[in-house]
Every structure is written in structure tokens, then in C-alpha cells.
Design an enzyme around this catalytic site. Sequence first.
Site, PDB file in Angstrom:
ATOM      1  N   ASP A  73       0.793  -1.393   0.164  1.00  0.00           N
ATOM      2  CA  ASP A  73       0.093   0.080   0.164  1.00  0.00           C
ATOM      3  C   ASP A  73       0.886   1.369  -0.150  1.00  0.00           C
ATOM      4  O   ASP A  73       1.850   1.430   0.370  1.00  0.00           O
ATOM      5  CB  ASP A  73      -0.687  -0.017   1.313  1.00  0.00           C
ATOM      6  CG  ASP A  73      -2.018  -0.896   1.006  1.00  0.00           C
ATOM      7  OD1 ASP A  73      -2.108  -1.758   0.355  1.00  0.00           O
ATOM      8  OD2 ASP A  73      -3.065  -0.753   2.061  1.00  0.00           O
ATOM      9  N   HIS A 124      -6.428   2.805  -3.963  1.00  0.00           N
ATOM     10  CA  HIS A 124      -6.282   3.220  -2.492  1.00  0.00           C
ATOM     11  C   HIS A 124      -6.690   4.581  -2.178  1.00  0.00           C
ATOM     12  O   HIS A 124      -5.962   5.418  -1.348  1.00  0.00           O
ATOM     13  CB  HIS A 124      -4.747   2.945  -2.100  1.00  0.00           C
ATOM     14  CG  HIS A 124      -4.753   2.752  -0.545  1.00  0.00           C
ATOM     15  ND1 HIS A 124      -5.574   2.222   0.220  1.00  0.00           N
ATOM     16  CD2 HIS A 124      -3.568   3.131   0.338  1.00  0.00           C
ATOM     17  CE1 HIS A 124      -5.060   2.371   1.538  1.00  0.00           C
ATOM     18  NE2 HIS A 124      -3.988   2.752   1.370  1.00  0.00           N
ATOM     19  N   HIS A 128      -5.419   9.684  -0.149  1.00  0.00           N
ATOM     20  CA  HIS A 128      -5.280   9.076   1.209  1.00  0.00           C
ATOM     21  C   HIS A 128      -5.485   9.808   2.478  1.00  0.00           C
ATOM     22  O   HIS A 128      -4.638   9.973   3.213  1.00  0.00           O
ATOM     23  CB  HIS A 128      -3.766   8.408   1.251  1.00  0.00           C
ATOM     24  CG  HIS A 128      -3.805   7.444   2.265  1.00  0.00           C
ATOM     25  ND1 HIS A 128      -3.255   7.484   3.303  1.00  0.00           N
ATOM     26  CD2 HIS A 128      -3.631   5.993   2.017  1.00  0.00           C
ATOM     27  CE1 HIS A 128      -3.261   6.378   3.912  1.00  0.00           C
ATOM     28  NE2 HIS A 128      -3.431   5.329   3.064  1.00  0.00           N
ATOM     29  N   HIS A 219       3.749  -2.083   3.009  1.00  0.00           N
ATOM     30  CA  HIS A 219       3.666  -0.812   2.654  1.00  0.00           C
ATOM     31  C   HIS A 219       5.212  -0.423   1.880  1.00  0.00           C
ATOM     32  O   HIS A 219       6.189  -0.313   2.636  1.00  0.00           O
ATOM     33  CB  HIS A 219       3.482   0.112   3.835  1.00  0.00           C
ATOM     34  CG  HIS A 219       2.227   0.321   4.291  1.00  0.00           C
ATOM     35  ND1 HIS A 219       1.691  -0.779   5.363  1.00  0.00           N
ATOM     36  CD2 HIS A 219       1.193   1.260   4.093  1.00  0.00           C
ATOM     37  CE1 HIS A 219       0.413  -0.534   5.608  1.00  0.00           C
ATOM     38  NE2 HIS A 219       0.102   0.622   4.810  1.00  0.00           N
TER      39      HIS A 219
HETATM   40 ZN   LIG Z   1      -2.772   3.414   3.097  1.00  0.00          ZN
END
Ligand SMILES: [Zn+2]
Length: 264
Positions: A73, A124, A128, A219
Site C-alpha cells: 500500500d 487506494h 489517502h 507498505h
Molecule cells: Zn494506506
Amino acid sequence: MPLVYGSAAVHLAAAAATIARPRIWPWTLGAVVLDHLLIATVGLCPRSNWLGSNWTRLPSTGGARGEIAITIDDGPDPEVTPRVLEVLAAFEAQASFFCIGERVTRHPDLAREIVRRGHSVENHSQRHRHSFSLLGPWRMAAEIARAQECIAQVTGETPRFFRAPAGLRNPFLEPILERLRLQLVSWTRRGFDTVNADADDVYHRLSRSLVDGDILLLHDGHAARARAGTPAAGTPVILDVLPRLLETLRRRQLQPVSLRATLP
Ligand SMILES: [Zn+2]
């Protein structure tokens, strides 16, 4: 969406009861307040199914084939993502990258490189925002639709999956995802590698009781870095954890695939 229907029923019943017996209003108001608290609390549980369909594991067919999904991510990140791609290539592993729309716009070549190497870029959200779960239906839809357009434009592939920033949601999300034909995905296990700089701990959290069908979360953007004074000082945690994790998967004969490879 059992919780949303249940909530609508609570509101209707409260309204009807208040009209029939106005003096009980403190009780009916209390029921409505409790209902809102319940919905807000469930929105804070990333792995719950109560606000609509949400993958926490691969569909049974994927699991049965000895497959596992690694999801990465918050990228693309110009420093970390190219190195992550090298590690994945060395193990012939595929992954799903849940990218942030505006980062894809900033690093289009990197987003295209992810796809060129057989991985997928998924949605995503555009920015964010940490307030994502507090957005109303229009702004939430815009956050998702803009990322969807920008990823499709840059990579030539339209995302099929969505993951909410920090996994937090509200009841507006499900109809938006349905309209954009996006499947919500959370995870089976995560190592908290944006805040946890201890690579050993992140690795153990991800690999503990690993079985086929698991969805793991790491991540490449916002990655924590190993603390000063340790041998790997300054290294993004994912670069320390990923090779070990892939080695373990290989030993256990679990094949890392992209999420969309498991779609029927
Ligand atoms: Zn995230």
C-alpha cells in the site's frame, strides 16, 4: 449490508414509536444514538463484513490452489517501489499494489513499471485522506472515482479492487464501490510496517500461522525505517521483511499471486 438495513429499521421504528407516544422520545432518541455509535464503531473495524462485502482472505478457489496474496500500500514511492519490484522479480512473485491516485500522477513511469512486470495497480483513493471515513457520499465517491480514472489513464488498466485509507469506512462506501465495480479488500494479517520499525516483529506478525488463501499487507509508501544504531539503520522495513517472507512462502510451497488472478 445487514447493519445498514438494521439501522434503517431502528430509525423507522424510533420515528413511529415517537409519533405514537411522544413522551417516550428520550428512549427512542437513545436508541438512534446507540445505533449511530454502533455503525461508527463497526466502520473502525477494517476486517468486518457488516458494512458490505470485504475480502479478508482469498476466495476459496485461490486458497485451495496454495495461493497467497501480498498487497503493498501507499505507493508508488520513487525510492522504495523499484527495490520492491526487484525483490518480487527475484522470487517470481506477483503482488497487488494499492496505490494513491495523486502519487500515480506524480510517478507515472513507476506505476506503468508495476503493471509491465505483471503486478496490478489497485485503488487506494486519490489523496489517502485520514478523514476518508468521515466524508459524505459525494466527496467519498470523488476520492475513489478520481483515483480510478487516473490509474486507468496512466497504466491502461482499470483497478478491480479498493482498499480504504487505514481501512476505515462508513455506510456510504458500499454503493459507491458497487457502481464502480470495485471489490473491497482488507487483509488477513498486517505487520503495522508504517509505524513498526522492528523488521523481525513485522516478519513474525505476517508469517505467524500462515496458510494458503491469506492476504498480507505491507507498505512501500509511508514505510517505517530501521532505527539508527541498528545494523539496517534507515532501511525501509518492507525491504528487510519481503525477502524473508518470500523465502518462507517458497519453502511452504505457497505461490504469491495478484488479487485479480484469483477473480473468477
Ligand atoms: Zn494506506
